[in-house]
Design an enzyme around this catalytic site. Structure first.
Site, PDB file in Angstrom:
ATOM      1  CD  GLN A  25      13.952  86.554  69.001  1.00 52.12           C
ATOM      2  OE1 GLN A  25      14.939  86.164  69.616  1.00 52.12           O
ATOM      3  NE2 GLN A  25      12.830  86.934  69.606  1.00 52.12           N
ATOM      4  CB  CYS A  58      19.522  82.114  73.815  1.00 47.82           C
ATOM      5  SG  CYS A  58      19.201  83.651  72.921  1.00 47.82           S
ATOM      6  CB  ALA A  94      18.083  85.601  69.706  1.00 48.05           C
ATOM      7  CE1 TYR A 100      20.513  90.628  74.454  1.00 46.36           C
ATOM      8  CE2 TYR A 100      18.338  89.763  73.909  1.00 46.36           C
ATOM      9  CZ  TYR A 100      19.516  89.680  74.636  1.00 46.36           C
ATOM     10  OH  TYR A 100      19.704  88.660  75.548  1.00 46.36           O
ATOM     11  NE  ARG A 149       9.347  87.746  72.921  1.00 49.44           N
ATOM     12  CZ  ARG A 149       9.702  86.691  73.638  1.00 49.44           C
ATOM     13  NH1 ARG A 149      10.768  85.987  73.305  1.00 49.44           N
ATOM     14  NH2 ARG A 149       8.988  86.316  74.683  1.00 49.44           N
TER      15      ARG A 149
END
Length: 370
Positions: free
Chosen positions: A100, A25, A57, A182, A230
């Site tokens: 991602q 990120c 992400a 997450y 992932r």
């Protein structure tokens, strides 16, 4: 011959070596839109000699952002902002590109790391978060709304739409973010999933929604596009998600057409206790690799070429992914190839930098025009 620099395929995607750049990120988007930072940051990593670059992400819906500065792909405008970055990379580098896709769930609405990373309250510019259960990540955080059926449909639709845009942009692969505490990890872990319906309780129930997301993404893009996942293989908290459950999840994903697993750990609980050290997560990758036919990518404080070579040569993982080590040394694959007696792709503009003692280090860059 170096094992690290031998070719491998993730499904139909052929890779020149076993080095991936893990998603990192950057917290540098403008309302989810890619900026000049992404051009600079991703452009120089694309010249590293790694075989695969996984972009950070990327939120599939606005409320799925970790921070207000996260990258997003929830509209055509967001795709248009990212397109020039991909075009420039394709023009000058043969590296394969993945994105991602994720949703932060209850860990959304957070400040960027250099501003402390704490939850931003709704009255201070934050937004209402969602999760499997109305349980905040940390004391004092916004209490998330437990997703109802309509909310889960919205999340799935967000993943599907972002996957289609990813394919239209020309990405080679999609990595679904099911790790680091997450949203999809929140459904998997009993520490964060307290539901008493068909999406909570038993392992099969806790896996149900993440598997539905994967199946929807897989169906949304053609077979030529690789889709992997992932995961966090362990919560590092007693009674949480663990390797045995990760194996079951991996095998269920494999049956749905998953083509690679990227194995990390942690992130779902503030009570986690992680014994970090060189290669500290590779044992998880090794355990999962024994139970699946899919290629497995290992991560976790991999910093030295010999260390990476050993991981691949001994079968602990099929590939390694570097993150912070690659930021510190964006030419890590060059230096690894020199140390291991291998060759690596480099653009002709840089050939003059080849040290005389490493003659033959650089291979020609074959540009991919799209």
């Amino acid at each position: 011959m170096s094992h690290l620099f031998s070719p491998i395929s993730l499904g139909p995607l052929a890779l020149a070596n076993r080095i991936a750049i893990a998603p990192m990120c950057q917290y540098s988007a403008d309302q989810g839109l890619a900026t000049d930072w992404h051009m600079i940051h991703l452009g120089h990593l694309a010249l590293s000699g790694a075989a695969l670059l996984i972009i950070e992400a990327t939120a599939v819906v606005p409320e799925g952002r970790i921070s207000p500065a996260d990258l997003g792909l929830w509209s055509d405008q967001h795709a248009a902002a990212l397109a020039p970055v991909l075009h420039s990379i394709r023009k000058y580098s043969p590296i394969k590109l993945a994105i991602q896709l994720g949703h932060a769930g209850r860990k959304a609405s957070s400040a960027v790391p250099w501003q402390g990373g704490a939850n931003i309250a709704t009255g201070d510019g934050g937004w209402q978060t969602v999760a499997p259960s109305a349980v905040p990540h940390a004391d004092g955080d916004t209490v998330p709304l437990a997703l109802d059926e309509a909310g889960m449909v919205r999340v799935i639709d967000g993943f599907v739409d972002a996957a289609r845009r990813s394919h239209e942009l020309g990405f080679d692969a999609i990595e679904i973010h099911s790790a680091h505490g997450y949203l999809l990890h929140q459904f998997l872990s009993p520490l964060s999933n307290h539901r008493d319906d068909q999406y909570g309780g038993s392992l099969a129930n806790r896996m149900r929604f993440p598997l539905q997301v994967f199946a929807a993404v897989r169906a949304a893009v053609p077979p030529s596009m690789v889709v992997g996942v992932r995961i966090s293989a362990h919560d590092w908290v007693a009674g949480g998600w663990d390797v045995e459950q990760s194996v079951a999840y991996t095998q269920a994903l494999e049956q749905l057409g998953c083509q690679f697993m990227h194995v990390s750990s942690g992130g779902v609980s503030t009570r986690q206790s992680i014994p970090a050290g060189p290669g500290y997560q590779i044992g998880f990758a090794e355990s999962i690799r024994r139970e699946t036919a899919m290629p497995v990518i290992g991560v976790g404080m991999i910093t030295e070429p010999v260390q990476a070579e050993q991981i691949v040569a001994t079968g602990q993982a099929d590939m390694v992914a570097l993150a912070r080590a690659m930021l510190y040394d964006p030419r890590w694959p060059w230096h690894a190839a020199a140390e291991l007696g291998a060759s690596v792709s480099a653009p002709p503009q840089y050939w003059r930098s080849q040290p005389s003692q490493f003659k033959g280090l650089f291979g020609a860059t074959q540009l991919v025009q799209r």
